[in-house]
Design an enzyme around this catalytic site. Structure first.
Site, short mmCIF file in Angstrom:
data_model
loop_
_atom_site.label_atom_id
_atom_site.label_comp_id
_atom_site.label_asym_id
_atom_site.label_seq_id
_atom_site.Cartn_x
_atom_site.Cartn_y
_atom_site.Cartn_z
N GLY A 24 54.13 38.22 47.81
CA GLY A 24 54.54 39.48 47.40
C GLY A 24 54.19 40.21 47.49
O GLY A 24 53.10 41.43 47.48
N GLN B 218 55.21 49.77 44.40
CA GLN B 218 54.36 49.12 44.76
C GLN B 218 54.10 49.87 45.78
O GLN B 218 53.28 50.39 46.11
CB GLN B 218 53.71 47.68 44.95
CG GLN B 218 53.50 46.85 43.97
CD GLN B 218 53.46 45.41 44.10
OE1 GLN B 218 53.70 44.70 44.16
NE2 GLN B 218 51.57 45.42 44.44
N HIS C 233 55.17 37.75 38.53
CA HIS C 233 54.22 38.68 39.05
C HIS C 233 54.98 40.57 39.48
O HIS C 233 54.86 40.80 39.10
CB HIS C 233 52.85 38.43 40.07
CG HIS C 233 51.96 39.36 40.12
ND1 HIS C 233 50.80 39.00 39.86
CD2 HIS C 233 52.55 40.47 40.89
CE1 HIS C 233 50.08 40.51 40.30
NE2 HIS C 233 51.10 41.18 41.09
N GLU C 234 56.00 39.47 40.08
CA GLU C 234 56.64 41.03 40.72
C GLU C 234 57.52 41.18 40.12
O GLU C 234 58.25 42.77 39.69
CB GLU C 234 57.52 40.26 42.52
CG GLU C 234 56.52 39.73 42.90
CD GLU C 234 55.23 40.15 43.55
OE1 GLU C 234 55.60 41.57 43.69
OE2 GLU C 234 54.67 40.37 44.02
N CYS D 140 46.40 41.53 42.70
CA CYS D 140 46.89 42.18 43.91
C CYS D 140 46.48 42.86 44.37
O CYS D 140 46.05 44.07 44.32
CB CYS D 140 47.98 43.03 41.82
SG CYS D 140 49.29 44.32 41.28
N LEU D 141 47.98 43.73 45.04
CA LEU D 141 47.44 44.39 46.21
C LEU D 141 47.51 45.87 45.31
O LEU D 141 47.14 46.71 46.23
CB LEU D 141 49.03 44.69 47.38
CG LEU D 141 49.04 43.52 47.94
CD1 LEU D 141 50.54 42.97 48.28
CD2 LEU D 141 47.45 43.07 48.92
#
Ligand SMILES: [Zn+2]
Length: 168
Positions: A46, A51, A133-134, A91-92
């Site tokens: 995602g 981000q 999460h997103e 998480c990125l």
């Protein structure tokens, strides 16, 4: 190399609440494509627009991680939710950290697709987790914000080590 630069904690844009999307024109279409590509080359399931430095209510979800199976979800609203399960998330934007987070196991979501068309869908399990999460990202929340006190300090200390390893 990722196509768009991924912002990492503590970049202030990650704390902002994202604005609704009203434009579905050519520039927006290019942004959606670039986000899809960036998510895949980053090995993500995602990616939310904050981000990559754009504070708008857009995220890409691809629980299968297969090219062509991405969902572009815009202006999402969770209409119904039920169940609860713990699961490990990374998480990125907080690379190198993972934590168990409790999420709803089923949800009904209203959202717009990349052309602005409205949809209502039911999602469960891992897909429902990715969506939650997103949506957190669209509300300015990161996985570390699910924790307080000692656990949060531990995660931040771990992150500091990953970000600034000893230079040998
Ligand atoms: Zn994330």
């Amino acid at each position: 190399m990722p196509k768009l630069k991924i912002r990492t904690y503590p970049d202030p844009i990650l704390k902002k609440k994202a604005a609704p999307v009203t434009d579905f024109g050519p520039a927006a279409q290019k942004l959606f494509d670039d986000m899809v590509e960036t998510m895949h080359v980053s090995d993500g399931v995602g990616l939310a627009a904050p981000q990559i430095g754009i504070s708008q209510q857009i995220f890409i979800a691809c629980p299968t991680m297969k090219f062509g199976e991405e969902f572009v979800m815009i202006n999402p609203v969770i209409e119904e939710k039920s169940g609860a399960a713990a699961g490990l998330e990374g998480c990125l934007s907080v690379p190198g950290i993972s934590a168990e987070i409790i999420r709803y196991t089923k949800l009904t979501l209203s959202f717009q697709d990349r052309h602005g068309k409205k949809h209502n869908g039911s999602f469960e399990g891992f897909f429902a987790r990715v969506i939650q999460h997103e949506i957190d990202h669209l509300n300015g929340l990161l996985l570390i914000d699910h924790f307080s006190g000692k656990k949060r300090e531990e995660l931040l200390a771990q992150y500091a080590k990953v970000k600034n390893p000893p230079k040998l």
